[in-house]
Design a protein around this motif. Structure first.
Motif, PDB file in Angstrom:
ATOM      1  N   ALA A  81     -40.594  28.328  37.238  1.00  0.00           N
ATOM      2  CA  ALA A  81     -40.667  28.920  38.873  1.00  0.00           C
ATOM      3  C   ALA A  81     -40.781  30.182  38.495  1.00  0.00           C
ATOM      4  O   ALA A  81     -41.661  30.897  39.486  1.00  0.00           O
ATOM      5  N   LYS A  82     -40.387  31.161  37.895  1.00  0.00           N
ATOM      6  CA  LYS A  82     -40.318  32.632  37.858  1.00  0.00           C
ATOM      7  C   LYS A  82     -41.717  32.841  37.549  1.00  0.00           C
ATOM      8  O   LYS A  82     -42.451  33.894  38.164  1.00  0.00           O
ATOM      9  N   ILE A  83     -42.250  32.383  36.423  1.00  0.00           N
ATOM     10  CA  ILE A  83     -43.802  32.750  35.574  1.00  0.00           C
ATOM     11  C   ILE A  83     -44.603  32.303  37.180  1.00  0.00           C
ATOM     12  O   ILE A  83     -45.618  33.257  37.251  1.00  0.00           O
ATOM     13  N   ASP A 134     -52.583  48.706  37.591  1.00  0.00           N
ATOM     14  CA  ASP A 134     -53.180  48.766  36.289  1.00  0.00           C
ATOM     15  C   ASP A 134     -52.343  48.376  35.190  1.00  0.00           C
ATOM     16  O   ASP A 134     -52.602  47.655  34.212  1.00  0.00           O
ATOM     17  N   ARG A 135     -50.828  48.541  35.298  1.00  0.00           N
ATOM     18  CA  ARG A 135     -50.023  47.746  34.511  1.00  0.00           C
ATOM     19  C   ARG A 135     -50.370  46.190  34.643  1.00  0.00           C
ATOM     20  O   ARG A 135     -50.338  45.509  33.614  1.00  0.00           O
ATOM     21  N   LEU A 136     -50.574  45.724  35.858  1.00  0.00           N
ATOM     22  CA  LEU A 136     -50.685  44.199  36.056  1.00  0.00           C
ATOM     23  C   LEU A 136     -51.955  43.711  35.608  1.00  0.00           C
ATOM     24  O   LEU A 136     -52.072  42.699  35.223  1.00  0.00           O
ATOM     25  N   ILE A 195     -35.647  49.495  17.301  1.00  0.00           N
ATOM     26  CA  ILE A 195     -36.771  49.471  16.470  1.00  0.00           C
ATOM     27  C   ILE A 195     -38.172  49.593  17.168  1.00  0.00           C
ATOM     28  O   ILE A 195     -38.486  48.740  17.900  1.00  0.00           O
ATOM     29  N   ASN A 196     -39.051  50.400  16.690  1.00  0.00           N
ATOM     30  CA  ASN A 196     -40.500  50.426  17.158  1.00  0.00           C
ATOM     31  C   ASN A 196     -41.243  50.730  16.102  1.00  0.00           C
ATOM     32  O   ASN A 196     -40.885  51.218  14.781  1.00  0.00           O
ATOM     33  N   LEU A 197     -42.514  49.944  16.178  1.00  0.00           N
ATOM     34  CA  LEU A 197     -43.297  49.759  15.151  1.00  0.00           C
ATOM     35  C   LEU A 197     -44.738  50.517  15.087  1.00  0.00           C
ATOM     36  O   LEU A 197     -45.408  50.794  14.079  1.00  0.00           O
ATOM     37  N   GLY A 216     -39.588  49.244  24.578  1.00  0.00           N
ATOM     38  CA  GLY A 216     -40.176  49.864  25.711  1.00  0.00           C
ATOM     39  C   GLY A 216     -39.493  50.091  26.894  1.00  0.00           C
ATOM     40  O   GLY A 216     -38.239  50.048  27.102  1.00  0.00           O
ATOM     41  N   ALA A 217     -40.039  50.225  28.017  1.00  0.00           N
ATOM     42  CA  ALA A 217     -39.235  50.268  29.330  1.00  0.00           C
ATOM     43  C   ALA A 217     -38.555  49.140  29.637  1.00  0.00           C
ATOM     44  O   ALA A 217     -37.309  49.265  29.872  1.00  0.00           O
ATOM     45  N   PHE A 218     -39.297  47.939  29.455  1.00  0.00           N
ATOM     46  CA  PHE A 218     -38.405  46.768  30.098  1.00  0.00           C
ATOM     47  C   PHE A 218     -37.007  46.370  29.212  1.00  0.00           C
ATOM     48  O   PHE A 218     -36.232  46.203  30.105  1.00  0.00           O
TER      49      PHE A 218
HETATM   50  P1  NAD Z   1     -43.931  48.899  27.269  1.00  0.00           P
HETATM   51  O1  NAD Z   1     -45.289  49.274  26.682  1.00  0.00           O
HETATM   52  O2  NAD Z   1     -43.320  49.827  27.934  1.00  0.00           O
HETATM   53  O3  NAD Z   1     -43.140  48.492  25.754  1.00  0.00           O
HETATM   54  C1  NAD Z   1     -43.682  47.428  25.158  1.00  0.00           C
HETATM   55  C2  NAD Z   1     -43.081  48.058  23.677  1.00  0.00           C
HETATM   56  O4  NAD Z   1     -43.589  46.745  22.574  1.00  0.00           O
HETATM   57  C3  NAD Z   1     -43.378  49.119  22.902  1.00  0.00           C
HETATM   58  O5  NAD Z   1     -42.462  49.737  22.332  1.00  0.00           O
HETATM   59  C4  NAD Z   1     -44.695  48.846  22.251  1.00  0.00           C
HETATM   60  O6  NAD Z   1     -44.821  49.454  20.997  1.00  0.00           O
HETATM   61  C5  NAD Z   1     -44.203  47.349  21.682  1.00  0.00           C
HETATM   62  N1  NAD Z   1     -45.481  46.445  21.256  1.00  0.00           N
HETATM   63  C6  NAD Z   1     -46.487  46.150  21.887  1.00  0.00           C
HETATM   64  N2  NAD Z   1     -47.260  45.181  21.148  1.00  0.00           N
HETATM   65  C7  NAD Z   1     -46.702  45.120  19.915  1.00  0.00           C
HETATM   66  C8  NAD Z   1     -46.652  44.181  18.840  1.00  0.00           C
HETATM   67  N3  NAD Z   1     -47.958  43.714  18.799  1.00  0.00           N
HETATM   68  N4  NAD Z   1     -45.944  44.587  17.779  1.00  0.00           N
HETATM   69  C9  NAD Z   1     -44.851  45.266  17.993  1.00  0.00           C
HETATM   70  N5  NAD Z   1     -44.373  45.928  18.868  1.00  0.00           N
HETATM   71  C10 NAD Z   1     -45.358  45.941  20.131  1.00  0.00           C
HETATM   72  O7  NAD Z   1     -43.964  47.577  28.124  1.00  0.00           O
HETATM   73  P2  NAD Z   1     -42.648  46.978  28.878  1.00  0.00           P
HETATM   74  O8  NAD Z   1     -42.701  47.075  30.267  1.00  0.00           O
HETATM   75  O9  NAD Z   1     -41.508  47.227  27.948  1.00  0.00           O
HETATM   76  O10 NAD Z   1     -42.953  45.473  28.820  1.00  0.00           O
HETATM   77  C11 NAD Z   1     -42.975  44.562  27.566  1.00  0.00           C
HETATM   78  C12 NAD Z   1     -42.862  43.266  27.847  1.00  0.00           C
HETATM   79  O11 NAD Z   1     -41.515  42.960  28.369  1.00  0.00           O
HETATM   80  C13 NAD Z   1     -43.999  42.720  28.528  1.00  0.00           C
HETATM   81  O12 NAD Z   1     -45.307  42.378  27.601  1.00  0.00           O
HETATM   82  C14 NAD Z   1     -43.451  41.433  29.253  1.00  0.00           C
HETATM   83  O13 NAD Z   1     -43.574  40.479  28.250  1.00  0.00           O
HETATM   84  C15 NAD Z   1     -41.936  41.674  29.270  1.00  0.00           C
HETATM   85  N6  NAD Z   1     -41.605  41.877  30.617  1.00  0.00           N
HETATM   86  C16 NAD Z   1     -41.868  43.107  31.030  1.00  0.00           C
HETATM   87  C17 NAD Z   1     -41.353  43.463  32.334  1.00  0.00           C
HETATM   88  C18 NAD Z   1     -41.582  44.602  33.021  1.00  0.00           C
HETATM   89  O14 NAD Z   1     -41.713  44.727  34.738  1.00  0.00           O
HETATM   90  N7  NAD Z   1     -42.292  45.792  32.701  1.00  0.00           N
HETATM   91  C19 NAD Z   1     -40.690  42.235  33.270  1.00  0.00           C
HETATM   92  C20 NAD Z   1     -40.334  41.088  32.547  1.00  0.00           C
HETATM   93  C21 NAD Z   1     -40.672  40.993  31.273  1.00  0.00           C
END
Ligand code: NAD
Length: 493
Positions: free
Chosen positions: A294-296, A372-374, A63-65, A35-37
């Motif tokens: 601390a971060k969380i 809305d993401r939060l 890999i995406n599922l 995903g994005a992160f």
């Molecule tokens: P996103 O929606 O862009 O990506 C999430 C990815 O995970 C997608 O590819 C989605 O299909 C996959 N996914 C979701 N649920 C799943 C499941 N049950 N099984 C398999 N794949 C699954 O979101 P993101 O911004 O990449 O955030 C993902 C996670 O990263 C957050 O939930 C968080 O734990 C962590 N994170 C995000 C940030 C942020 O700022 N975006 C910062 C720190 C940590």
């Protein structure tokens, strides 16, 4: 200019190409949940690490599922794993990198489970990393892995055709064990406390349901390092994609935007090897718990404190809400007086400057993070992000009115479905709705504060906290968020 490998030596000015020869890189990490992160964090650290010639076997197999990843999957296939990350500092200065670390990509619904399992079983893959969101670990209110989840049930019945992350991980580990191949390390990069331990719990529970011997082997042989990850990375909406492409001059179907801040503190538990990420800024420690705590509690806790009240008040962007003096004062008080009082500075993480910088990071208008993401999946986030602060305050007899207010706002968010201007919004609460829907259906006045799964056992027993919560629920209904927040102190004793 479409983003493909043939374009890498002709990128527009101001866009950096991957700093290594992709042709020489092979995959050593398989990442589930591209995903994005992930693209802005682990992939960025790995992209830097691949500049070192001795690291060429540590590229990423993405890999995406899930079905909803299809558009992203199409983009990765068309761009052969390339995408751009644009980092913005709080003053709006942009730096754009084309990331080349993802040298392979598989989309399970199209490429097939057999192919994914085969690649995960390959001895070249030594780490399987995860960003599958907090809810993706399927841990219930009793701390148990949810064997009744539909995907888990499917995967246990069809071990060669899994659909979920744990079906793939355990399926691949079973194959490696049968073939006498070393296992891989399972590395969670999700925002969970003790994310490695949570991943271990899920993997072992799934494996045990398949075969106790397999579970025992995994328990003895597989490492699950804990890590603290940080970089604010909003979702790339189509409008953001178009803006980024207009700014960079790329035609990238999968660009990512994020802040310039990045942090990763990781436990060194990798019996089967890892990239030397520490050469490029990753802090390797023996025990990550105080860092993640601390971060969380500070960053994710503040995000959650902001989310429902700001959204209900009519804000949609994090940066604008944080610049609103009412919310700024509320978050500053939360950081200093609620969450911060229980925490100490750590080597490499001085909490004074960290707290000060947080609000600057949130107010970065170039990344325009979405409220809305939060708000999404509060049922999975509130227990981890705010639970420890609520417990610490109440156990120590400390007034926790801002937390009572937040829970009252969350109650309103899930129950009413309209903000203070009457605008409706889609409720995306996959986990909390198991708890909340029966309350909504029954029209009961019973409150979320009694949900031990969400807030632990103390709030319902603490008279002062309960009274504050009830007062705020009423005030929110009668006066809306702004007026309630303005009178947060005056309303309660
Ligand atoms: P996103 O929606 O862009 O990506 C999430 C990815 O995970 C997608 O590819 C989605 O299909 C996959 N996914 C979701 N649920 C799943 C499941 N049950 N099984 C398999 N794949 C699954 O979101 P993101 O911004 O990449 O955030 C993902 C996670 O990263 C957050 O939930 C968080 O734990 C962590 N994170 C995000 C940030 C942020 O700022 N975006 C910062 C720190 C940590």
């Amino acid at each position: 200019m479409a983003l493909t490998p043939s374009q890498l030596d002709r990128l527009p000015p101001g866009v950096d190409a991957p700093p290594f020869d992709r042709g020489k890189v092979t995959a050593g990490i398989a990442h589930i949940g591209v995903g994005a992160f992930h693209r802005a964090h682990l992939a960025i650290y790995t992209n830097l690490t691949l500049t070192d010639p001795d690291m060429a076997s540590w590229g990423i197999l993405g890999i995406n599922l899930l079905e909803h990843d299809k558009p992203l999957a199409d983009a990765f296939k068309a761009q052969q794993g390339l995408y751009s990350v644009s980092e913005f500092d709080p003053h709006g200065t942009r730096t754009t990198h084309v990331v080349g670390a993802m040298v392979e990509y598989l989309y399970a619904p199209v490429d097939g489970a057999a192919k994914v399992l085969q690649r995960l079983a390959d001895p070249a893959i030594r780490i399987v990393s995860l960003t599958i969101t907090e809810g993706g670990y399927l841990i219930d209110e009793h701390g148990q892995f949810r064997l009744d989840d539909a995907t888990v049930k499917h995967d246990l019945e069809h071990p060669d055709e899994p659909k979920g992350a744990f079906g793939f991980i355990v399926g691949a580990l079973a194959r490696r064990r049968a073939a006498g191949v070393e296992p891989f390390t399972v590395m969670s990069c999700d925002n969970l406390r003790h994310n490695g331990a949570q991943a271990k719990k899920a993997v072992l529970a799934f494996a045990k349901a398949r075969s106790p011997e397999l579970a025992a082997w995994i328990d003895a042989q597989v490492d699950f390092p804990n890590g603290m990850v940080d970089r604010i990375t909003p979702a790339t909406t189509p409008a953001v994609r178009d803006e980024l492409n207009a700014a960079t001059g790329l035609t990238d179907e999968a660009p990512v935007v994020c802040e310039d801040f990045i942090q990763w503190v990781l436990e060194d538990k990798f019996r089967h090897g890892r990239p030397a990420w520490e050469r490029h800024g990753v802090q390797i420690v023996d025990d990550v718990s105080p860092y993640e705590d601390a971060k969380i509690r500070l960053l994710n806790g503040s995000h959650q404190m902001l989310s429902y009240p700001a959204f209900l008040s009519g804000h949609r962007r994090v940066d604008l809400a944080v610049k609103d003096p009412l919310f700024n004062a509320y978050l500053t008080a939360f950081l200093n007086d609620d969450a911060g009082v229980w925490l100490k500075s750590l080597p490499g993480m001085d909490l004074g400057p960290y707290k000060k910088k947080l609000l600057d990071r949130f107010s970065n208008e170039s990344i325009a993070d979405q409220l809305d993401r939060l708000c999404l999946d509060g049922g999975s986030k509130i227990p981890g992000f705010l639970g420890p602060t609520i417990t610490a305050c109440l156990e120590n007899g400390k007034d926790a009115r801002r937390l009572a207010f937040l829970l009252a706002a969350y109650d309103r968010y899930v129950r009413v479905g309209k903000d203070d201007d009457g605008a409706t919004y889609p409720l995306r609460e996959p986990n909390a709705m198991r708890l909340v829907q029966p309350l909504i259906d029954s029209g009961s006045k019973e409150t979320l504060i009694e949900s031990v799964e969400l807030v632990g056992p103390l709030p319902a027993k603490d008279e002062r906290f309960r009274r504050q919560y009830d007062i705020y629920v009423d005030a929110l209904e009668k006066h809306g968020v702004r007026k309630t927040l303005e009178r947060l102190d005056a309303l309660v004793d």
